[in-house]
Enzyme design. Sequence first.
Site, PDB file in Angstrom:
ATOM      1  N   GLU A 203       0.860  -1.175   0.000  1.00 19.54           N
ATOM      2  CA  GLU A 203       0.000   0.000   0.000  1.00 19.54           C
ATOM      3  C   GLU A 203       0.896   1.224   0.000  1.00 19.54           C
ATOM      4  OE1 GLU A 203      -4.084  -0.672   2.146  1.00 19.54           O
ATOM      5  OE2 GLU A 203      -2.898   0.692   3.325  1.00 19.54           O
ATOM      6  N   ARG A 295     -16.289  -6.129  14.923  1.00 26.85           N
ATOM      7  CA  ARG A 295     -16.498  -6.387  16.352  1.00 26.85           C
ATOM      8  C   ARG A 295     -16.757  -5.074  17.067  1.00 26.85           C
ATOM      9  NH1 ARG A 295     -11.530  -4.169  17.770  1.00 26.85           N
ATOM     10  NH2 ARG A 295      -9.980  -4.602  16.179  1.00 26.85           N
TER      11      ARG A 295
END
Length: 502
Positions: A203, A295
């Site tokens: 990236e 989560r």
Amino acid sequence: MAEKISSILIANRGEIALRVIRCCKELGIRSIAIYSDEDVRAIHVKRADEAYHIGPAAPAQSYLNMAKIVETAKGAGADAIHPGYGFLSENENFPEMCEKNGIIFIGPTAKAMEVTGDKMKCKEVMNNAKVPTVPGSDGIIEDVEKAADIAHKAGYPVLLKSAFGGGGRGIRLANDEKQLRQEFEMASAESKAAFGKAALFVEKYLQRIRHIEFQLIRDSHGNGRHLFERECSIQRRHQKLIEMSPSPVVDQKTRERIGEIAVRAAAAVDYLNAGTAEFLRDPEGNFYFIEINSRLQVEHPVTELVTGLDLVKLQIAVAQGEEIPFKQEDLKMNGCAIECRINAEDPFYDFAPSVGPVPTCNIPYGPGVRVDTYLYPTCTVSGYYDSLVAKLLTWGRHFDEARVRMRNALDEFAIEGINTTIPLYKTIMEEDNFIKGDLSTDYLDRFKIFDKMAGDVKERTKDRASAAVAAVLLQSEFVKKSGTTENNAAARSKWKSRGATS
Ligand code: ADP
Ligand code: ADP
Ligand code: MG
């Protein structure tokens, strides 16, 4: 519509187990704790309605032992399992196993988790949904030659990232090709060791960026909402230390625009329950999606303080098939909240872990103060688990009120026996650039925060020495008074410690 949940097993420990137990109590839900050998005296074990011993200290044999946890839940007659964060919370086999055993998993579906857990796959879905992502490789990179080729095209510096990474691990910086070649092997090995797969991708390394994320909630009827942003730019080793909401650089228009993108991102992966869309923001104000955390986030209370919502309650409601009880336009942001992650680490020594008995501690309170912690006087901080021992949050009508309350609460917060990140946060709360809101993920280095903190070293060493003496005195005092060891202390208490399977 699923039936109402009347009992929950919490597949976690520490402050997050307590957080969920409190919510259960509020809702009249039976709470069921689990614990390892190391956690016999842990406070979540005492606070839950029931507690079951599940194995030795090592996480692989206790809090990561999926089969044992599900068996325990069945034996205890639990309707649902809450995974907390860390441990099994992002393992897609867990919701699957719960479902097979007729237990509701309070979190996303296995399928949504699988997509979000694979950063490469997730980026692909986001690109197709026209959600901007960080430029880089389109897929996993098998060999270093290909990595060098892509890095050359993207332009250095670049990051090597593990496709299945998390918690800041498996991320390595390369400033040039030579460094890329060196780091590639190490990053592969690290990724394999931590996440089971060597899968890496490249990236572009964005500089002077901010980490800004949006809290999401999505129900099984296809409704999705965002609960505004949190700025988490103050980090060490790509891990968050301080989080706040609102972000000083997000105005209402940007909030709506990026919030809408985050909701779209969640819809693109058919997300369910609470989650977080993480973005990086460059100095020009461009946002790039990096990942969805599937989560409840460590820093979720920041959002609770500015929205007045209870995220765990929302999670339970959604898990039992209810619709989200509000529209996007019903939500309002109120004031400002800051969280400091109090880690059992020594900020004067490169955040080296610091564990052991805590003979005494003084937890701050007062207007606008919230502390989520598992600490209590005479507890022990274990080296087996995460270093987070407390989350100190303050709320104020505006940033400065929250900041001053934080500074004062940090002064009141005393934890004897171990070193913590508290001195670092005390320095930051008084630091000019923090006060101005000039934040970036390299904040600690950029503003030489460790040099500014250096004046406190003497004080710390003194603290450490006196704390060690206090620890020894207190421990012997404790044993004398109660005539007890840890084991019979456990036996005297009212906890149930039946193992469901053995
Ligand atoms: P948050 O975004 O909630 O701040 P962190 O990245 O700090 O999350 O991670 C939260 C907790 O989960 C930490 O205890 C961290 O060690 C753990 N964690 C995060 N990702 C993983 C993973 N892939 N595998 C194991 N543990 C993880
Ligand atoms: P993790 O899964 O470990 O949380 P993330 O992809 O969310 O990994 O990144 C964690 C942190 O690493 C970010 O908050 C940021 O500080 C840094 N980071 C990640 N990607 C980039 C990037 N492309 N450029 C610069 N910094 C990055
Ligand atoms: Mg992340």
